[in-house]
Design an enzyme around this catalytic site. Sequence first.
Site, PDB file in Angstrom:
ATOM      1  N   HIS A 150       0.832  -1.218   0.000  1.00 15.58           N
ATOM      2  CA  HIS A 150       0.000   0.000   0.000  1.00 15.58           C
ATOM      3  C   HIS A 150       0.861   1.260   0.000  1.00 15.58           C
ATOM      4  O   HIS A 150       0.437   2.303   0.481  1.00 15.58           O
ATOM      5  CB  HIS A 150      -0.944   0.051   1.209  1.00 15.58           C
ATOM      6  N   SER A 209      15.666  20.775 -16.463  1.00 11.23           N
ATOM      7  CA  SER A 209      14.502  21.583 -16.803  1.00 11.23           C
ATOM      8  C   SER A 209      14.989  22.839 -17.507  1.00 11.23           C
ATOM      9  O   SER A 209      16.082  23.326 -17.233  1.00 11.23           O
ATOM     10  CB  SER A 209      13.756  21.942 -15.524  1.00 11.23           C
ATOM     11  N   LYS A 218      16.584  20.958 -11.219  1.00  7.59           N
ATOM     12  CA  LYS A 218      15.929  19.714 -11.611  1.00  7.59           C
ATOM     13  C   LYS A 218      16.831  18.693 -12.289  1.00  7.59           C
ATOM     14  O   LYS A 218      17.718  19.020 -13.045  1.00  7.59           O
ATOM     15  CB  LYS A 218      14.760  20.023 -12.566  1.00  7.59           C
ATOM     16  N   GLU A 246      10.300   7.747 -17.338  1.00  9.52           N
ATOM     17  CA  GLU A 246       8.925   8.204 -17.577  1.00  9.52           C
ATOM     18  C   GLU A 246       8.464   7.824 -18.979  1.00  9.52           C
ATOM     19  O   GLU A 246       7.305   7.460 -19.185  1.00  9.52           O
ATOM     20  CB  GLU A 246       8.830   9.727 -17.393  1.00  9.52           C
TER      21      GLU A 246
END
Length: 458
Positions: free
Chosen positions: A156, A277, A283, A290
């Site tokens: 979970h 970024s 970043k 992804e």
Amino acid sequence: MAKMWAGRTAGNTDQVADDFNSSIRFDSRMYKQDITGSMAHAAMLAKQGIITEDEAATLIDGLAGILADIDAGKLEIDMTAEDIHMFVEQELTARLGDVGKKLHTARSRNDQVALDVRMYLREETDGIMAQLRELLEVIIDRAAAFEGTIMPGYTHLQRAQPITFGHWLMAYAMMILRDLDRFADTRKRTNVSPIGCCALAGTTYNTDRRFEAQRLGFSEICRNSLDGVSDRDFCLEFMSACSILMMHLSRMSEEIILYSSWEFAFIELSDAYTTGSSIMPQKKNSDMAELIRGKTGRVYGDLMALLTTLKGLPLAYNKDMQEDKESLFDAVDTVKMCLAVLTPMLATMSVKAENMKKAASGGFINATDLADYLVGKGMPFRTAYKISGQLVALCIKEGTVLEKLPLETYRTYSELFDKSLYDAIDLEACVNRRISEGGTSRESVRAQIAYVKEKLKP
Ligand code: ARG
């Protein structure tokens, strides 16, 4: 261009209809399979006395010349042709004259296209399987390196029990191993020859389908000609295997993204597999992971597209089936690209063992072991579970952890506690006591690695 099938009609189709109908944009990638298939066909025709040995030699020579010229960039594939089969035959006839027109005896584009796709996919399946083996090698290598690196295991997405990073990696190894098996299995049904099924009903010529199949490396032939030209199960099976594989890669990518975040900071991807970024200087984004997660959706889409295309088709060949290729090729390309980026990404990622350990040290991840400790002293599990829960509640209230709670406090909950409890809830011990087969102990993870290694032996 004049249509080779002009006869009943003049073949003067509308330009827009021509473009709509043409598949050369995508099926030209099968030129090698198409030409090699035709060479075997010419050889079979001669062996059976359907054409002469001389004619076969001329055809095979001509085909070899076309192949060499395409490979060398000397012959450009004509994008106005209807498909790769027509292009090759047209070019052959242009080069050889009337002999070229004999090649298409005792076959049809219907069995020809099925043959090309099977030959193409057989090769791509082998390539993907080799990539999966490479990926597995990297995973087991890294698992061995991190067999003692403790991290929280989650259910979970809540800290559940301590595991090792090696154990985590080996979970993915088992999935990839099953994927490898799925590709090997679908390859068996791909490697069946449809050539000689002809348009749909077989042929009146005395052909030798098995000779042609054998020459092209097939281990079987399609046993029913209607089925042989209609079957695209092997494409579906391949794309199912791709979809399940991508689902695994996507789950792994999701965890890599999560574990690379500042909040977790368990791993850091090498700069080669991240991006920055354009506006936020701090970043470091896990774009590759992804994209693997993102591209999973399109591979599922490829599978769904072909399943849907086929579902209402009557036997045998229908032009709808030309739609099999774009989705199949997309699945092949996507899977290959994802594997090509994932394997080195895993090989170069660094692991922040201290952060993993720190995360495992909070969150009462050893509460099960505390209960097991009492069980070891004779208490029934349910009672032990309750006492451990109460001790956790007490720790939360007092802002402490199980390791720091004094023995006197423990003893107010049960007389069975003595100072050996601290060893029992030590994380290292918690992990290495889980010696059940498949468990997280060092010994057990080593056995898992040995198992995968054995499976990878040629
Ligand atoms: N381009 C076609 C395909 O990809 C080849 C088969 C055409 N057969 C036919 N009877 N029109 O499916």
